[in-house]
Design an enzyme around this catalytic site. Sequence first.
Site, PDB file in Angstrom:
ATOM      1  N   LEU A 159      11.818   6.640  -5.601  1.00 39.50           N
ATOM      2  CA  LEU A 159      10.484   6.740  -4.989  1.00 39.50           C
ATOM      3  C   LEU A 159      10.343   5.631  -3.963  1.00 39.50           C
ATOM      4  O   LEU A 159      10.703   4.489  -4.214  1.00 39.50           O
ATOM      5  CB  LEU A 159       9.409   6.594  -6.069  1.00 39.50           C
ATOM      6  CG  LEU A 159       9.382   7.709  -7.111  1.00 39.50           C
ATOM      7  CD1 LEU A 159       8.393   7.382  -8.227  1.00 39.50           C
ATOM      8  CD2 LEU A 159       9.015   9.041  -6.462  1.00 39.50           C
TER       9      LEU A 159
ATOM     10  N   GLY B 167       9.902  -4.453  -8.185  1.00 39.14           N
ATOM     11  CA  GLY B 167      10.758  -3.309  -8.515  1.00 39.14           C
ATOM     12  C   GLY B 167      12.222  -3.648  -8.278  1.00 39.14           C
ATOM     13  O   GLY B 167      12.563  -4.334  -7.303  1.00 39.14           O
TER      14      GLY B 167
ATOM     15  N   LEU C  94       0.680   3.621  -2.164  1.00 43.71           N
ATOM     16  CA  LEU C  94       1.229   3.534  -3.522  1.00 43.71           C
ATOM     17  C   LEU C  94       1.723   4.884  -4.032  1.00 43.71           C
ATOM     18  O   LEU C  94       1.123   5.914  -3.769  1.00 43.71           O
ATOM     19  CB  LEU C  94       0.164   2.976  -4.482  1.00 43.71           C
ATOM     20  CG  LEU C  94      -0.434   1.618  -4.119  1.00 43.71           C
ATOM     21  CD1 LEU C  94      -1.256   1.071  -5.294  1.00 43.71           C
ATOM     22  CD2 LEU C  94       0.609   0.598  -3.717  1.00 43.71           C
TER      23      LEU C  94
ATOM     24  N   HIS D 153       4.972   2.255  -7.826  1.00 41.90           N
ATOM     25  CA  HIS D 153       3.971   1.179  -7.936  1.00 41.90           C
ATOM     26  C   HIS D 153       3.165   1.330  -9.228  1.00 41.90           C
ATOM     27  O   HIS D 153       2.854   0.338  -9.881  1.00 41.90           O
ATOM     28  CB  HIS D 153       3.010   1.217  -6.740  1.00 41.90           C
ATOM     29  CG  HIS D 153       3.664   0.960  -5.420  1.00 41.90           C
ATOM     30  ND1 HIS D 153       3.934   1.962  -4.523  1.00 41.90           N
ATOM     31  CD2 HIS D 153       4.112  -0.191  -4.862  1.00 41.90           C
ATOM     32  CE1 HIS D 153       4.512   1.443  -3.455  1.00 41.90           C
ATOM     33  NE2 HIS D 153       4.628   0.136  -3.630  1.00 41.90           N
TER      34      HIS D 153
ATOM     35  N   ARG E  46       8.479   5.415   2.167  1.00 42.84           N
ATOM     36  CA  ARG E  46       9.043   6.053   3.366  1.00 42.84           C
ATOM     37  C   ARG E  46       9.401   7.519   3.156  1.00 42.84           C
ATOM     38  O   ARG E  46       9.677   8.228   4.114  1.00 42.84           O
ATOM     39  CB  ARG E  46      10.284   5.295   3.822  1.00 42.84           C
ATOM     40  CG  ARG E  46       9.939   3.935   4.368  1.00 42.84           C
ATOM     41  CD  ARG E  46      11.180   3.079   4.497  1.00 42.84           C
ATOM     42  NE  ARG E  46      10.810   1.673   4.505  1.00 42.84           N
ATOM     43  CZ  ARG E  46      10.502   0.988   5.601  1.00 42.84           C
ATOM     44  NH1 ARG E  46      10.554   1.567   6.762  1.00 42.84           N
ATOM     45  NH2 ARG E  46      10.177  -0.282   5.529  1.00 42.84           N
TER      46      ARG E  46
ATOM     47  N   GLY F  57       0.815  -1.222   0.000  1.00 40.73           N
ATOM     48  CA  GLY F  57       0.000   0.000   0.000  1.00 40.73           C
ATOM     49  C   GLY F  57       0.839   1.259   0.000  1.00 40.73           C
ATOM     50  O   GLY F  57       2.035   1.221  -0.293  1.00 40.73           O
TER      51      GLY F  57
END
Length: 509
Positions: free
Chosen positions: A187, A150, A32, A36, A190, A30
Site C-alpha cells: 500500500l 512503516g 492516508l 497508515h 502513490r 496525508g
Amino acid sequence: MQKVIIRKTEEIENWRRNITSDINFIPTMGNLHNGHSKLISTAKNENSNINLVSIFVNPLQFDNKSDLKKYPKTIDNDIKISFANGADAIFIPNTDDIYPPNNKNIKFLKASTELSSALCGLNRIGHFDGVCTVVYRLLNIIKPKNLYLGEKDWQQLLILKHLILTKKLNVAIKSVPTQRDFDGIPLSSRNIHLSKDERKLIRFFSNELLEAKKNFQKEKKISIKEIIQKLSVKKISIEYLEHLHPYTLQNSKDEDNISILAGAIRCGETRLIDHVFLMKRSPIIAIDGPAGAGKSTVTKLIAKKLKLLYLDTGAMYRALSWLLIRENIDYKKEKELQNILKNISIIFKSNANSHQDVFINNYCVTEEIRSREISSIVSKISSIKEVRKFLVEEQRKIGKSGGLVAEGRDIGTTVFPDAELKIFLTASIDERAKRRKSDKKSKDSQVIDIHKLKELIKKRDFEDSKREISPLIKADEAIEINTDGYLINEVVDKIIDLYNDKIPKETQN
Ligand code: PAF
C-alpha cells in the site's frame, strides 16, 4: 478524552501541558490508506499512551517539484481515518509553522552518508536529508515517547534510527510491517496514480520479490540476474534491484542470515519501491548468564510472548547428568561415556499447564533434575568435552530453522554464535541467593542457609567461567542486563524491545 485538531506549533505546547500520558507519534504526509491505519491502530493497541498523528507534506523531501505539486491532498478523509483508527489528536501544521522563514534556529540535517548513499538515495538527491530535517523538527515539537514508522520504507526507518541514536533523542522507534493490497502490492499513497496496466506491472514486480523470498527459504540463494531478466521481458523499467545486508545496506555476504532484496521501478510517471527480507532461518535470541540471574523465568516469558520455541540448554545438561548418575556411568571413562551418548535422546514437550517437560530417552525428568544432587554435579559434567560436543550438536539440530530463544551459558559464544540478539543476564550474588532461596522448584535451596547458598553460587560461577570448554563469558556483541531491582516483566519487556528494534517485524511471522 476529547479528540483535537491542532494547527499551530504553539498549540502543541499547550496541549502537551494538559495531558498526563506519554505520546505515541505517527508522522504522515496525508493521503492516508490502510497502511497508515495499521500504524495508528498498532500504536493505539500497544499501550495506553496518547496517539498523535501529524499530516504535513514536507517540501524538503521532494527532489522533484512536480511530484510535490501533484502529491494527493485528501485532508477531510485523513482526519476521519486517523480518528477512526485511534488518534487522539491530529497535528496539521503549514510549511511556515514547521520552517518559520526567519527562524535561524531551524536545523537542516544531513542523513547518514552510508545509509543514504544506497538504494533510493542514489537517485533522490537530498530526499533523506529532508526526511531527517522534518522528523527531527517534529520530534522536538511533539516530544513523543514512541515514534511509529512503516517497514515499507525500510531505508527511511534505518536512517531515522541512526538519526535518533546520533542525536541522542529519547524516543523509541516502533515499526509496523509492510501492508499489502489484495494483489500483493504494498500500500502506498502513490498507487492512486497507477493506470490499470501500470498496476499490473507493479503486481508482477511485487510477486517476483515474494516468489524470490519463498525460493530463498528452500534454496538459500537468489539470482538477481534472473529476476531482472523476467522484469525486462515485461518491459518493467527498473531503477534498482539489490540484495543487501538489512542494517548496513552494503552488499549481502554469504554469512548473512537475514538480508534484504529491495527494488524500485518506474511505471509511467510513478516510482514505486518494494522489498522482501530473505532468511536462511528464523531469528534466534541467545540468553546467557550465571545461575540465578533470572534466565529461565525471563526466557520462558519471552518465548511465550514472541511465540518462539524455548530451548532450555541447562535442563539438557541436568537431564544428562541425571541419567549418568542413575545408570551409574563412570563419566570419567571416555569410552563408557561415548557409548552411552550414542543412545541418548533429549526432547522437550509442552505439558497441560503450558509449561515444558524435558524427557531423556522418553522418560520425563522435569522434577527430578532440580534436585541438590544434580545441582552439585551438573557443572562438572557439563565441563566434559564429549558431553559438551554432544549437547551442542543436539541444540544446533533443534535450532536449525531458528525461531527460538535459548538460554544457557555458551549460547551466544558457541551454540548459536550467529544469533540475531545476544543478551547476557546477570545479577549480584546477594540477589541470586535470595532468588534461589525463594524458588519453590529448587527444593534443596529452601533448606540451605543463605550464606551457604552464596558460597555455592560463587563456586558454580568460578567453575563455569574457568572451565576449558565453552566457559561462561559474555559474547562480544551481547547486551548486558543486570536484573537487580527489576521486576521480571520489566526485564522481559526490555529484551522484547531490543528484539523488535533489531529484527524487522516482517521476519517475525
Ligand atoms: O514516510 C513518510 O510519510 C514521510 O517520509 C514522513 C516520515 C512522514 C516524513 O515526512
